[in-house]
Design an enzyme around this catalytic site. Sequence first.
Site, PDB file in Angstrom:
ATOM      1  CG  ASP A 194       0.969  -3.948   6.097  1.00 52.62           C
ATOM      2  OD1 ASP A 194       0.878  -4.337   7.267  1.00 52.62           O
ATOM      3  OD2 ASP A 194       0.926  -2.748   5.760  1.00 52.62           O
ATOM      4  NE  ARG A 207       0.546  -9.141   8.465  1.00 51.01           N
ATOM      5  CZ  ARG A 207       0.528  -7.843   8.714  1.00 51.01           C
ATOM      6  NH1 ARG A 207       1.225  -7.006   7.980  1.00 51.01           N
ATOM      7  NH2 ARG A 207      -0.172  -7.367   9.710  1.00 51.01           N
ATOM      8  CG  LEU A 231      -3.899  -2.178  -2.539  1.00 53.25           C
ATOM      9  CD1 LEU A 231      -3.635  -3.324  -3.513  1.00 53.25           C
ATOM     10  CD2 LEU A 231      -2.622  -1.804  -1.805  1.00 53.25           C
ATOM     11  CD  GLU A 283      -5.882   6.269  -3.031  1.00 48.28           C
ATOM     12  OE1 GLU A 283      -5.059   6.123  -3.957  1.00 48.28           O
ATOM     13  OE2 GLU A 283      -5.832   5.617  -1.976  1.00 48.28           O
ATOM     14  CG  ASN A 331      -1.786   1.246   1.283  1.00 51.20           C
ATOM     15  OD1 ASN A 331      -2.643   1.457   0.428  1.00 51.20           O
ATOM     16  ND2 ASN A 331      -1.525   2.113   2.250  1.00 51.20           N
ATOM     17  CG  HIS A 332       2.225   2.160   3.342  1.00 54.31           C
ATOM     18  ND1 HIS A 332       1.021   1.594   3.698  1.00 54.31           N
ATOM     19  CD2 HIS A 332       3.134   1.645   4.201  1.00 54.31           C
ATOM     20  CE1 HIS A 332       1.198   0.791   4.731  1.00 54.31           C
ATOM     21  NE2 HIS A 332       2.481   0.792   5.058  1.00 54.31           N
ATOM     22  CG  HIS A 383       3.270  -6.547  14.715  1.00 53.14           C
ATOM     23  ND1 HIS A 383       2.483  -7.461  14.039  1.00 53.14           N
ATOM     24  CD2 HIS A 383       3.278  -5.427  13.956  1.00 53.14           C
ATOM     25  CE1 HIS A 383       2.045  -6.905  12.920  1.00 53.14           C
ATOM     26  NE2 HIS A 383       2.500  -5.684  12.837  1.00 53.14           N
ATOM     27  CD  GLU A 427      -2.886  -5.902   8.483  1.00 51.69           C
ATOM     28  OE1 GLU A 427      -3.045  -5.434   9.612  1.00 51.69           O
ATOM     29  OE2 GLU A 427      -2.530  -5.190   7.524  1.00 51.69           O
TER      30      GLU A 427
END
Length: 533
Positions: free
Chosen positions: A201, A199, A206, A208, A103-104, A308, A243
Amino acid sequence: MSDKPWYQEAVFFELNIRAYRDSNGDGIGDFRGAIDKLDYIRSLGVDCIWVQPMYPSPLKDDGYDVADYTGILPDFGTLDDFRAFLDAAHARGLRVVTDLVMNHCSEEHAWFQAARQDRHSPYRDYFVWSDTPEKYSGARIIFLDVEPSNWTYDEVAGQYFWHRFYASQPDLNYENPAVHEEMLNVLRFWLDMGIDGFRADAVPYLYEREGTNSENLPETHEFLKKVRRLVDEEYPGRVIIAEANQWPEDLLPYFGDGDEFHVCFHFPIMPRLFMALKSGDKTPIIDILARTPPIPPGAQWMTFLRNHDELTLEMVTPEERQWMWEQYAPDPRMRLNMGIRRRLTPLLDNDKRRWLALNALFLSLPGTPILYYGDEIGMGENIWLDDRHGVRTPMQWSAATNAGFSEAEKTYQPVIDDAEYSYRHLNVAAQETDANSYLNWTRYLVAARQAQPALRAGTLAWVETGHAAVLAFRRAEGDNRVLCVFNLSDTARPSGIIPATTQTDLLSRDKRSFPAGEEIHLSPYECLWLLEN
Ligand code: NOJ
């Protein structure tokens, strides 16, 4: 073993390389150190390690701010060290998945640096820019304790850039096909090296789109299906895990028709396990599973008690959130964003009966479970550290200096040294020799679960008990059947269960059995896994 896909029957272990073992005395865990601990990880009975971000990063979000997608954070070692870790894990029959942050990236990534400095750079369009901070106002702020907006003005660029998390993590622009190509090549890079999957994230964000909440958009699913096609065509047998902190019905599209993620995290069940245990009422568990739709063949849910991050309370009602905060986070320092920054064992007041009940429940409900490093020995938290660092402290191996984690003078975070959870008495070495320790109970529970196909990936049917505090369900796979019974309350009570034939409890080490025709009585927080075949 069965013919099910491996990830449907596995137990995962979440590993923070920084926190595990420091091999070179700089106070920071590294891959060489983690290699030395693989036998220990294997001894827990887990099948797959999820390695948290290990990429070069300024660590403003503990590595979820990636500055280079195909490198290794120098603190952790080199690419060769990573390869050695992967080979050593595989040699022990352990699979390895890594975090993939699509995503970033970090503001320090070369793409963002080029983009902000030159409007005409091809990288400008790798990010989402605007002259005003008004666009996409339907999107919520996730890190709401620290970020006032999803837009931050960049002086150098002369525009606002979009970010769903910290302002040091600019979102990538998935409208740009070049970003797709970059990310698919990142996947190839690590899959070529032999990792077993990712995994993924923060996948809901993704794309907008104006007039929406900019989550779960169709365009996002289209790209994610592209990711799955790549895995199926080029790397069959590897897994991608989503996730996505969403309600079950919104998660369903992440499985697609079996053509998107293999596995999705089931976030909403987690707080409800804690709610049920605290209130002595099974209803929240039953309700959320009733609200969980069936998933395509070959797909799987992934479950966890702690990880975490803060114990997220996004998927509960405002009243439930308030109640959870009151019950589980009495000190304001324990609260963060929409959650609770505490570890598993302190949340349960270090009460072994409740710890066992919750773990046995978690390990017998459907889904692939993930254990979080340190929880298997009942580690505590340090609420005085910022952000979520209080649940990311060094692993407690022994009573030696720095808990046997490091020979350095100073470690990346202090080891836990408070009266109740100090490494001086709470550590792996001390628990190895105690049959009744958290560590040996974790091993026992995982082994008992993994020995029963019904518990690994069987069907679930509720069993009526007549008591809100007594939860019972039957898991079945072929002729393997296990009846799981839990007293969620702190008082002894009849279970409402009368076995038709003599049954053996898999959770009691002396294999206690219950005679036919007599109602089973439960002590406070008692749990049973009755083998019916
Ligand atoms: C989810 C990760 O679990 C969390 O630690 C991180 O801060 C955000 N995604 C942003 O990457």
